[in-house]
Design an enzyme around this catalytic site. Structure first.
Site, PDB file in Angstrom:
ATOM      1  N   LEU A 168       0.898  -1.134   0.162  1.00 29.62           N
ATOM      2  CA  LEU A 168       0.124   0.140  -0.004  1.00 29.62           C
ATOM      3  C   LEU A 168       0.694   1.331  -0.014  1.00 29.62           C
ATOM      4  CD1 LEU A 168      -2.685  -1.136   2.640  1.00 29.62           C
ATOM      5  CD2 LEU A 168      -3.041  -0.952   0.015  1.00 29.62           C
ATOM      6  N   GLY A 171       8.183   3.613   3.583  1.00 30.92           N
ATOM      7  CA  GLY A 171       8.624   4.395   4.158  1.00 30.92           C
ATOM      8  C   GLY A 171      10.125   4.552   4.197  1.00 30.92           C
ATOM      9  N   GLY A 172      10.894   5.050   4.950  1.00 31.06           N
ATOM     10  CA  GLY A 172      12.155   4.848   4.944  1.00 31.06           C
ATOM     11  C   GLY A 172      13.078   3.605   5.196  1.00 31.06           C
ATOM     12  N   LYS A 190       2.192  -2.649   8.648  1.00 33.99           N
ATOM     13  CA  LYS A 190       3.126  -2.107   8.498  1.00 33.99           C
ATOM     14  C   LYS A 190       4.723  -2.778   8.899  1.00 33.99           C
ATOM     15  CE  LYS A 190       4.277   2.335   9.836  1.00 33.99           C
ATOM     16  NZ  LYS A 190       4.481   3.655  10.488  1.00 33.99           N
ATOM     17  N   ASP A 287       5.583  14.698  13.657  1.00 28.00           N
ATOM     18  CA  ASP A 287       5.775  14.391  12.216  1.00 28.00           C
ATOM     19  C   ASP A 287       4.304  14.394  11.446  1.00 28.00           C
ATOM     20  OD1 ASP A 287       7.390  13.887   9.980  1.00 28.00           O
ATOM     21  OD2 ASP A 287       7.080  11.449  10.382  1.00 28.00           O
TER      22      ASP A 287
END
Length: 460
Positions: A168, A171-172, A190, A287
């Site tokens: 989906l 990220g880093g 995740k 963030d």
């Protein structure tokens, strides 16, 4: 569970004790026992048969002293007994009240735990019943509280062995996969691979915060998994992805008309207000950005990714590593390391500009030159003659101009360089509520649909 019995107030206990002591005092005011004012027939008859002179009835001084001492000792004994009994009664009542309070607290904790486990979702999201019923069956004892520990094999199967077709986003040092549990319910997984201490710290932080936060505008964490060096977090699935994808992806915001964008801004403000004003101690997200704003099937917005979030109101340089995303980081935090709730307000202002203008926070002008949305937009945001022309073309000329000016004014205040000039998120929230239709969670009553090119006011 019923309400615990209400303990007798201590004031009533002391009142009863006082009455008891007063009755004892009345019984021996002069140090002698109280006698009935009506003479007995026997005593009258005895006086008639054996008349005695007053002198013969009067006791000697020694006898009187002995009688007074005896009566005094008797009085002290009764007083001591009364005080002891009253003290015991008070201690018993206090003990019963304490026990009742403990039972009440435990019952409330159990009810709260049940509430957290309920599968209800707010703001029209999909029910989590099938997911939670599956995950709750895997619950094990954990220091993370109520969050289930999910078996790695289950997640591997649900994501088709973490196939690329189920990705989906990324990220880093993470990828987010769509997971299907028995084909009945879906979740987002995740997967954190590597990343060292920073990755572990963010993983722990996310579990610690989202494990106890429940709010309609904050994404729900359903469970987690630890498998060797791999860490996984399982969230509710947000069908429309991130705000960043909707605004800057292939659709370029075409699915987000003006009122939907205002509703998204209002949802974000509500989530931030909960973190700043209703969490104790307050939570600073640190963030906030469009990629961390997730949208469900009805475009209800929820704040996600709490890996960098911190607890407490003020953080100074040296005690906290400066982290965040370029373009969203407040200047005082970037330059001086000073972090407060106003840092989140600045980031919110950037997201509001994205919704308003359809531009990214930082755009490349040349291979080695970038321009921020603040530097580009600030001179034009306060000019009413120029503002309509810089609005995202997708929504240009579709809103009440008065509302457009109000939103621009809110954005300008949020992105002020000086933190003290920025409003509290509560003030921002109250400024946005009148601009969102009632059916979308605001207070605006729309009289008729807005035609695509009509700038006249159609709402009041």
């Amino acid at each position: 569970m019923g309400r615990p019995p209400t303990p007798l107030p201590l004031s009533s206990v002391w009142a009863l004790t006082f009455c008891l002591l007063m009755s004892l005092a009345d019984a021996d005011v002069d140090g002698s026992p109280a006698l009935s004012p009506v003479p007995s027939p026997f005593s009258s008859f005895q006086n008639q048969l054996f008349p005695l002179s007053p002198l013969s009835l009067a006791p000697s001084p020694a006898e009187m002293q002995t009688m007074e001492e005896a009566h005094h000792r008797h009085y002290l004994k009764e007083l001591t007994v009364a005080v002891v009994l009253a003290s015991v009664a008070v201690l018993a009542l206090i003990s019963s009240a304490l026990c009742a309070w403990i039972v009440w607290r435990r019952s409330r904790q159990m009810l709260d735990s049940k509430d957290i486990e309920r599968s209800d979702t707010a703001a029209g999201g999909l029910p989590f019943g099938p997911i939670l019923s599956k995950l709750n069956s895997l619950r094990t004892t954990s220091k993370k509280g109520l969050l289930p520990i999910i078996d790695y094999a289950l997640l591997e199967s649900a994501t088709n062995k973490f196939s690329e077709g189920n990705i989906l986003g990324e990220g880093g040092f993470s990828h987010v996969y769509k997971a299907s549990l028995n084909g009945e319910a879906f979740a987002a997984v995740k997967k954190l691979d590597g990343g060292g201490q920073d990755c572990e710290r963010e993983f722990e932080n996310e579990i610690e915060l989202l494990g106890r936060i429940r709010h309609p505008n904050i994404v729900s964490l359903l469970g987690y998994c630890v498998h060797g060096e791999t860490r996984m977090l399982v969230y509710e699935l947000m069908q429309n992805g991130s705000l960043e994808t909707q605004l800057h992806g292939p659709s370029h915001g075409s699915a987000l008309p003006w009122h939907t964008r205002m509703k998204i801004a209002l949802d974000i403000a509500r989530g931030l207000e909960y973190l700043h004003e209703h969490c104790n101690p307050p939570v600073i997200h640190r963030d906030l950005k469009s990629s961390n704003i997730l949208l469900d099937s009805d475009f209800n917005a929820k704040i996600s990714d709490f890996g960098l979030a911190v607890i407490g109101r003020n953080h100074s340089k040296g005690g906290l590593k400066v982290s965040g995303t370029l373009g969203y980081v407040a200047p005082e935090y970037l330059l001086d390391g000073k972090l407060t709730e106003k840092s989140d307000v600045y980031a919110f202002g950037i997201v509001l500009l994205e919704l308003l203008l359809g531009r990214k926070p930082v755009e490349k002008m040349a291979p080695s030159q970038c321009q921020s949305i603040v530097a580009w937009a600030m001179p034009q945001l306060t000019d009413r003659s120029k503002l309509p022309s810089i609005v995202d073309p997708v929504i240009r000329n579709t809103m009440n101009l008065k509302h457009l000016y109000q939103v621009a004014a809110v954005a300008v205040l949020c992105i002020q360089q000086e933190p003290s000039y920025r409003p509290l998120i509560t003030d921002v929230l109250h400024s946005l509520i009148p601009l969102v239709p009632v059916e979308l969670g605001g207070m605006l009553r729309v009289v008729e649909p807005l035609p695509g090119a009509n700038q006249k006011s159609s709402a009041h």
